[in-house]
Design a protein around this motif. Structure first.
Motif, PDB file in Angstrom:
ATOM      1  N   SER A  79      -4.452   5.011  -7.581  1.00 44.78           N
ATOM      2  CA  SER A  79      -4.198   4.548  -8.924  1.00 44.78           C
ATOM      3  C   SER A  79      -4.779   2.950  -8.956  1.00 44.78           C
ATOM      4  N   CYS A  80      -5.027   2.478  -7.931  1.00 45.45           N
ATOM      5  CA  CYS A  80      -5.355   0.895  -8.275  1.00 45.45           C
ATOM      6  C   CYS A  80      -6.947   0.297  -7.858  1.00 45.45           C
ATOM      7  N   PHE A  81      -7.457   0.749  -6.841  1.00 45.86           N
ATOM      8  CA  PHE A  81      -8.623   0.087  -6.736  1.00 45.86           C
ATOM      9  C   PHE A  81      -9.712   0.483  -7.863  1.00 45.86           C
ATOM     10  N   PRO A  82      -9.830   2.157  -8.166  1.00 39.48           N
ATOM     11  CA  PRO A  82     -10.632   2.120  -9.074  1.00 39.48           C
ATOM     12  C   PRO A  82     -10.549   1.694 -10.819  1.00 39.48           C
ATOM     13  N   ARG A 125       0.848  -1.071   0.102  1.00 39.57           N
ATOM     14  CA  ARG A 125      -0.187  -0.006   0.089  1.00 39.57           C
ATOM     15  C   ARG A 125       0.843   1.136  -0.058  1.00 39.57           C
ATOM     16  N   GLU A 126       0.575   2.386  -0.711  1.00 34.44           N
ATOM     17  CA  GLU A 126       1.290   3.604  -0.703  1.00 34.44           C
ATOM     18  C   GLU A 126       1.274   4.063   0.717  1.00 34.44           C
ATOM     19  N   GLY A 127       2.134   4.645   1.104  1.00 33.30           N
ATOM     20  CA  GLY A 127       2.203   5.209   2.548  1.00 33.30           C
ATOM     21  C   GLY A 127       2.675   4.160   3.622  1.00 33.30           C
ATOM     22  N   LYS A 140     -15.247  -4.536   0.022  1.00 34.94           N
ATOM     23  CA  LYS A 140     -15.403  -4.317   1.663  1.00 34.94           C
ATOM     24  C   LYS A 140     -15.594  -2.994   1.983  1.00 34.94           C
ATOM     25  N   ILE A 141     -14.712  -1.958   1.219  1.00 38.11           N
ATOM     26  CA  ILE A 141     -15.145  -0.292   1.646  1.00 38.11           C
ATOM     27  C   ILE A 141     -16.557  -0.086   1.015  1.00 38.11           C
ATOM     28  N   SER A 142     -16.744  -0.620  -0.047  1.00 43.20           N
ATOM     29  CA  SER A 142     -18.403  -0.357  -0.616  1.00 43.20           C
ATOM     30  C   SER A 142     -19.364  -0.917   0.390  1.00 43.20           C
ATOM     31  N   PHE A 144     -11.871  -7.379  -3.816  1.00 44.96           N
ATOM     32  CA  PHE A 144     -12.461  -7.804  -2.748  1.00 44.96           C
ATOM     33  C   PHE A 144     -12.360  -6.868  -1.618  1.00 44.96           C
ATOM     34  N   LEU A 145     -11.085  -6.041  -1.626  1.00 47.38           N
ATOM     35  CA  LEU A 145     -10.920  -4.851  -0.799  1.00 47.38           C
ATOM     36  C   LEU A 145     -11.579  -3.860  -0.974  1.00 47.38           C
ATOM     37  N   ALA A 146     -12.027  -3.512  -2.495  1.00 45.98           N
ATOM     38  CA  ALA A 146     -12.642  -2.311  -2.782  1.00 45.98           C
ATOM     39  C   ALA A 146     -14.198  -2.666  -2.458  1.00 45.98           C
TER      40      ALA A 146
HETATM   41  C1  UGA Z   1      -4.362  -0.923  -2.419  1.00 42.92           C
HETATM   42  C2  UGA Z   1      -4.269  -2.259  -1.634  1.00 42.92           C
HETATM   43  O1  UGA Z   1      -4.555  -1.950  -0.353  1.00 42.92           O
HETATM   44  C3  UGA Z   1      -2.903  -2.861  -1.805  1.00 42.92           C
HETATM   45  O2  UGA Z   1      -2.952  -3.990  -1.173  1.00 42.92           O
HETATM   46  C4  UGA Z   1      -2.414  -2.991  -3.386  1.00 42.92           C
HETATM   47  O3  UGA Z   1      -1.167  -3.512  -3.630  1.00 42.92           O
HETATM   48  C5  UGA Z   1      -2.581  -1.524  -3.955  1.00 42.92           C
HETATM   49  O4  UGA Z   1      -4.002  -1.122  -3.869  1.00 42.92           O
HETATM   50  C6  UGA Z   1      -2.363  -1.693  -5.477  1.00 42.92           C
HETATM   51  O5  UGA Z   1      -2.856  -2.775  -6.103  1.00 42.92           O
HETATM   52  O6  UGA Z   1      -2.024  -0.579  -5.876  1.00 42.92           O
HETATM   53  P1  UGA Z   1      -3.366   1.723  -1.819  1.00 42.92           P
HETATM   54  O7  UGA Z   1      -4.166   1.999  -3.250  1.00 42.92           O
HETATM   55  O8  UGA Z   1      -2.026   2.340  -2.095  1.00 42.92           O
HETATM   56  O9  UGA Z   1      -3.368   0.050  -1.718  1.00 42.92           O
HETATM   57  O10 UGA Z   1      -4.037   2.148  -0.545  1.00 42.92           O
HETATM   58  P2  UGA Z   1      -5.315   1.762   0.472  1.00 42.92           P
HETATM   59  O11 UGA Z   1      -4.953   1.734   2.017  1.00 42.92           O
HETATM   60  O12 UGA Z   1      -5.605   0.281   0.218  1.00 42.92           O
HETATM   61  O13 UGA Z   1      -6.443   2.866   0.128  1.00 42.92           O
HETATM   62  C7  UGA Z   1      -6.962   2.826  -1.073  1.00 42.92           C
HETATM   63  C8  UGA Z   1      -8.243   3.679  -1.068  1.00 42.92           C
HETATM   64  O14 UGA Z   1      -9.281   3.181  -0.045  1.00 42.92           O
HETATM   65  C9  UGA Z   1      -7.870   5.064  -0.246  1.00 42.92           C
HETATM   66  O15 UGA Z   1      -8.575   5.977  -1.236  1.00 42.92           O
HETATM   67  C10 UGA Z   1      -8.317   5.290   1.177  1.00 42.92           C
HETATM   68  O16 UGA Z   1      -8.772   6.202   1.836  1.00 42.92           O
HETATM   69  C11 UGA Z   1      -9.474   4.146   0.785  1.00 42.92           C
HETATM   70  N1  UGA Z   1      -9.872   3.445   2.095  1.00 42.92           N
HETATM   71  C12 UGA Z   1      -9.237   2.158   2.549  1.00 42.92           C
HETATM   72  C13 UGA Z   1     -11.397   3.489   2.789  1.00 42.92           C
HETATM   73  O17 UGA Z   1     -12.027   4.186   1.989  1.00 42.92           O
HETATM   74  N2  UGA Z   1     -11.597   2.749   3.793  1.00 42.92           N
HETATM   75  C14 UGA Z   1     -10.856   1.710   4.392  1.00 42.92           C
HETATM   76  O18 UGA Z   1     -11.105   1.096   5.129  1.00 42.92           O
HETATM   77  C15 UGA Z   1      -9.486   1.414   3.607  1.00 42.92           C
END
Ligand code: UGA
Ligand code: NAD
Length: 442
Positions: free
Chosen positions: A262-265, A157-159, A217-219, A213-215
């Motif tokens: 740059s990734c989830f969307p 994850r970035e950051g 969960k957030i949605s 799947f992570l996206a």
């Molecule tokens: C995400 C994944 O977490 C990484 O595992 C993956 O490697 C990466 O995408 C990728 O493929 O590039 P990243 O986009 O750097 O990492 O950051 P996240 O911490 O996942 O956050 C993504 C977005 O979701 C952010 O806008 C954050 O504000 C939002 N978010 C995250 C939420 O709204 N709620 C949450 O509970 C977590």
């Protein structure tokens, strides 16, 4: 081991540096000569916590170097990682032109006398891309060249990239040859992480399935937040209550303005497209996207309702980056909100600890004031919007903010400010999926 990384961006630079940190010899290649030159001079092209010190120490230890010369890197390295962009096309499909170009370049320089080589795809790619990379190498490399193509998706994850890379939950290696698998396991042996050994295509699919799947969960929690707002319930308590079930877990259940970056969307879009192409459409993910877009719209509607007309209203925005601890503004919801506010005639001032320069490039043509200080940003404002989850916003001195603002209204799009503290400082406090709080009238 001697490793080459092609593409020195968020993934390539951090991965290459962490490989060097555990003792490998790493050459990072990029075709952006200015980026390579500034890295050679010790200037960081991105902000990523802890990365700069690691780069400096590994460069001076002679384990890490930067170059534009792909040919010499491929000549001296046993394993060549590809970490170039895979942006979305207009129709949501994945633009693989960078991958194709690099595969072709690698093929052009490979010679049988260099010996066995592994080409590893680290970029996020549609399932089957590895076979295409193999095909390109077979077509264009000199006869007799011995190469295996491997998929090794990245989950950082970035950051928090350095921590994620040094202590990964798992490392996924997709290889159809035992020789390649064994060499890849040696690369990761110093990290002491569980290794998931799979075939090439499963590895590629794991990456799109994980991000989607992570996206999802957030949605899910964002959709629940809308229900909470109507019902007068508290989404933070709901997330706590469901997250304590280990099968669900509390991670990635933070309701907010929706996911950006740059990734989830792009990866959700990409996976929808891939599944449609394969004839097994993932309709579920379309709803994930719809909820994500709706979250920002609902929030803006609430701000509009509060201020009535946005034209000429002074709005302070805390946050420009797509998340905390990065300067990356790609697909940042904060930027989208600022664009909308400006288009509707609001007078916007914005503050971000690290993303001001990257944001200014993205916001060219939009008139707003960038502030150097988070408190100055709120001077005379009629509303404060918290758009990114930086820790310093959570710890803000709200009494000071109250003195500076014209009207005492906070819209916390990331649920990071302590609501009771805001009310104590005299604010109306609006957040996501929770009741609005108002100062008492006595
Ligand atoms: C995400 C994944 O977490 C990484 O595992 C993956 O490697 C990466 O995408 C990728 O493929 O590039 P990243 O986009 O750097 O990492 O950051 P996240 O911490 O996942 O956050 C993504 C977005 O979701 C952010 O806008 C954050 O504000 C939002 N978010 C995250 C939420 O709204 N709620 C949450 O509970 C977590
Ligand atoms: P990025 O845009 O930050 O970096 C890509 C780099 O590749 C740039 O420096 C660019 O100059 C370079 N490049 C492009 N074409 C090249 C070529 N022909 N030769 C040499 N260099 C070239 O991209 P990123 O964020 O690092 O993402 C790279 C890949 O990793 C993408 O597929 C992305 O989906 C995936 N990924 C990203 C993250 C993340 O958090 N950013 C996490 C996991 C996976």
């Amino acid at each position: 081991m001697n490793l080459a990384i092609i593409g020195t961006g968020y993934v390539g630079l951090t991965t290459g540096t962490c490989f060097a940190e555990v003792g490998h010899n790493v050459v990072c290649v990029d075709n952006n000569a200015a980026k390579v030159e500034s890295l050679r001079q010790g200037k960081m092209p991105i902000y990523e916590p802890d990365l700069e010190d690691l780069i400096v120490s590994n460069v001076s230890a002679g384990r890490l170097e930067f170059t534009t010369d792909l040919a010499s890197a491929v000549k001296k390295c046993d394993i060549v990682f590809i970490a170039v962009p895979t942006p979305p096309n207009e129709d949501g499909s994945v633009d693989l032109s960078y991958i194709e170009a690099v595969s072709h370049e690698i093929a052009d320089v490979l010679k049988p006398e260099y010996g066995y080589r592994i080409v590893v795809d680290k970029s996020t790619v549609p399932v089957s891309t590895g076979s295409k990379v193999s095909q390109v190498i077979e077509r264009y490399a000199a006869p007799g060249v011995e190469v295996d193509v491997v998929s090794n998706p990245e989950f950082l994850r970035e950051g928090s990239a350095v921590g994620d890379l040094m202590n990964p939950d798992r490392v996924v290696i997709g290889a159809d040859s035992q020789r390649a698998m064994d060499m890849m396991k040696r690369v990761y042996q110093p990290f002491n992480a569980p290794i998931v050994e799979v075939d090439l295509h499963s590895a590629e699919l794991i990456k799109h399935a994980a991000n989607s799947f992570l996206a999802l969960k957030i949605s899910y929690i964002n959709a629940v937040s809308a229900v909470c707002e109507k019902a007068g319930a508290d989404v933070e308590l709901v997330a706590k209550g469901i997250g304590m079930d280990k099968r669900i877990s509390r991670h990635f259940l933070n309701a907010g303005l929706g996911y950006g970056g740059s990734c989830f969307p792009k990866d959700v879009k990409g996976f929808i497209h891939i599944s449609e192409q394969l004839g097994a459409p993932l309709e579920l993910l379309k709803e994930v996207e719809r909820i994500n877009a709706g979250q920002m719209e609902r929030f803006l509607e609430r701000v509009r309702e509060k201020l009535w007309v946005l034209r000429n209203k002074k709005v302070a925005v805390w946050g420009l980056a797509f998340k905390q601890n990065t300067d990356d503004v790609r697909e940042s919801v904060a930027i989208k909100i600022i664009k909308r506010l400006c288009e509707e005639g609001a007078i916007v001032s914005a503050y971000d600890p690290k993303a001001r320069e990257t944001a200014a490039r993205d916001l060219q043509g939009y008139e707003l004031t960038y502030c150097d200080d988070m408190y100055e940003c709120t001077r005379d404002a009629e509303v404060l919007i918290v758009a990114t989850e930086w820790k310093q916003f959570a710890n803000a001195n709200l009494m000071k903010v109250r003195e500076l603002m014209h009207l005492p209204i906070i819209f916390d799009g990331r649920n990071i400010i302590h609501g009771e503290n805001a009310v104590h400082a005299g604010f109306e406090y609006h957040s996501i999926g929770r009741k609005s709080l108002y100062p008492s009238r006595d």
